[in-house]
Scaffold this motif. Structure first.
Motif, PDB file in Angstrom:
ATOM      1  N   THR A 108      50.223 -32.625  -0.070  1.00  0.00           N
ATOM      2  CA  THR A 108      49.035 -31.779   0.018  1.00  0.00           C
ATOM      3  C   THR A 108      48.079 -32.397   1.029  1.00  0.00           C
ATOM      4  O   THR A 108      47.719 -33.578   0.911  1.00  0.00           O
ATOM      5  N   VAL A 109      47.689 -31.600   2.014  1.00  0.00           N
ATOM      6  CA  VAL A 109      46.762 -32.060   3.052  1.00  0.00           C
ATOM      7  C   VAL A 109      45.393 -31.468   2.736  1.00  0.00           C
ATOM      8  O   VAL A 109      45.158 -30.268   2.922  1.00  0.00           O
ATOM      9  N   THR A 114      42.183 -33.449  -5.301  1.00  0.00           N
ATOM     10  CA  THR A 114      42.895 -34.604  -5.833  1.00  0.00           C
ATOM     11  C   THR A 114      44.202 -34.103  -6.438  1.00  0.00           C
ATOM     12  O   THR A 114      44.392 -32.889  -6.628  1.00  0.00           O
ATOM     13  N   LEU A 115      45.106 -35.016  -6.772  1.00  0.00           N
ATOM     14  CA  LEU A 115      46.361 -34.602  -7.393  1.00  0.00           C
ATOM     15  C   LEU A 115      46.131 -33.933  -8.744  1.00  0.00           C
ATOM     16  O   LEU A 115      46.940 -33.110  -9.184  1.00  0.00           O
ATOM     17  N   ALA A 116      45.020 -34.283  -9.396  1.00  0.00           N
ATOM     18  CA  ALA A 116      44.707 -33.662 -10.686  1.00  0.00           C
ATOM     19  C   ALA A 116      44.161 -32.247 -10.510  1.00  0.00           C
ATOM     20  O   ALA A 116      44.137 -31.461 -11.464  1.00  0.00           O
ATOM     21  N   ASP A 117      43.711 -31.943  -9.307  1.00  0.00           N
ATOM     22  CA  ASP A 117      43.150 -30.619  -9.013  1.00  0.00           C
ATOM     23  C   ASP A 117      43.824 -30.073  -7.754  1.00  0.00           C
ATOM     24  O   ASP A 117      43.207 -29.939  -6.701  1.00  0.00           O
ATOM     25  N   ASP A 118      45.091 -29.777  -7.888  1.00  0.00           N
ATOM     26  CA  ASP A 118      45.893 -29.349  -6.736  1.00  0.00           C
ATOM     27  C   ASP A 118      46.838 -28.218  -7.154  1.00  0.00           C
ATOM     28  O   ASP A 118      48.048 -28.420  -7.294  1.00  0.00           O
ATOM     29  N   PRO A 119      46.300 -27.012  -7.375  1.00  0.00           N
ATOM     30  CA  PRO A 119      47.153 -25.912  -7.842  1.00  0.00           C
ATOM     31  C   PRO A 119      48.250 -25.528  -6.847  1.00  0.00           C
ATOM     32  O   PRO A 119      49.347 -25.142  -7.258  1.00  0.00           O
ATOM     33  N   SER A 120      47.972 -25.641  -5.557  1.00  0.00           N
ATOM     34  CA  SER A 120      49.002 -25.297  -4.573  1.00  0.00           C
ATOM     35  C   SER A 120      50.176 -26.268  -4.659  1.00  0.00           C
ATOM     36  O   SER A 120      51.347 -25.858  -4.664  1.00  0.00           O
TER      37      SER A 120
END
Length: 260
Positions: A108-109, A114-120
């Motif tokens: 994810t760019v 953050t990884l905890a908030d990365d729905p894509s």
């Protein structure tokens, strides 16, 4: 062929001879001599013979053609193979190098997530796992040219990575640099990916699709797909394109190395 004129002449001579031999008929007797043919009988016989000749079936050399025989079709070369039969062997050969299970790297760019908030990123992982593939690593990096290029270059060198999927950084804002960072690494670009992705996306966002610069290519035998950061875009592209084509592309890209 019957010579009707000659036959009539001979018949007339024969009739004259018979009449001279038997004597003239009695005067007043309307009956004809017994040896003479009835009036008009010669013409009737001629008509009968002519009719028989006309009704005789045509033949070649006096022999009738068999009713079941027919001329061969000039276009028939004797090849009666059923060309309508599907050839599944070719399709099997076309996919014989497909990889059944891929080792995937998800990147994810984004400078705000953050990884905890990365729905894509979550959607990418979920789609790949559901398709039977293994996500071997997941990373989140900032919108920085060097970071993006270094991360992707490092991932394709890993022996357990068969495909890389990135999200984010493909728009037109000043900090969207993913295509610029990744394209120099491509050994072979896959323009059909971007074309197909934008075609699919048009049904969702209409003409705004011109603002996406999604791209893909092969780096060191590994397919790399770069998607926008939109959750809907990622879900559409990964499920409809990556899951369908990545095993085939990865197998083809690694074929030469595997056969050496």
């Amino acid at each position: 062929m019957v010579d009707f004129q000659e036959r009539d002449t001979k018949r007339g001579l024969r009739e004259d001879q018979e009449a001279a031999h038997e004597g003239p008929a009695a005067e007043g007797d309307g009956a004809a001599d017994e040896g003479a043919p009835p009036p008009g009988d010669g013409e009737a016989e001629i008509d009968e013979v002519r009719q028989q000749l006309e009704e005789r079936p045509e033949s070649d050399g006096g022999q009738k053609a068999h009713p079941d025989e027919s001329a061969a079709d000039p276009g028939d070369d004797g090849d009666h193979d059923d060309h309508g039969h599907e050839d599944h062997g070719h399709d099997h050969h076309h996919h014989e190098h497909d990889l059944d299970e891929l080792g995937a790297a998800v990147v994810t760019v984004s400078s705000s997530r953050t990884l905890a908030d990365d729905p894509s990123g979550d959607h990418v992982v979920e789609a790949l796992v559901d398709a039977g593939h293994d996500v071997v690593t997941r990373e989140l990096i900032p919108d920085d040219y060097d970071d993006v290029q270094h991360t992707v270059d490092s991932l394709v060198r890993r022996s357990d990575v068969d495909v890389v999927v990135t999200t984010g950084g493909t728009g037109v804002t000043p900090d969207d640099r993913t295509p610029e960072a990744v394209r120099p690494l491509f050994e072979k670009e896959l323009p059909g990916f971007g074309e197909l992705f934008r075609r699919y996306s048009y049904g969702e966002i209409g003409t705004r699709v011109v603002g996406t610069r999604a791209t893909a290519g092969i780096i060191d035998g590994v397919p790399v797909f770069c998607f926008p950061g939109s959750t809907d875009a990622v879900q559409l592209g990964v499920e409809e394109i990556v899951v369908e084509e990545a095993p085939h592309l990865a197998g083809l890209a690694q074929r030469d190395a595997d056969e050496e």
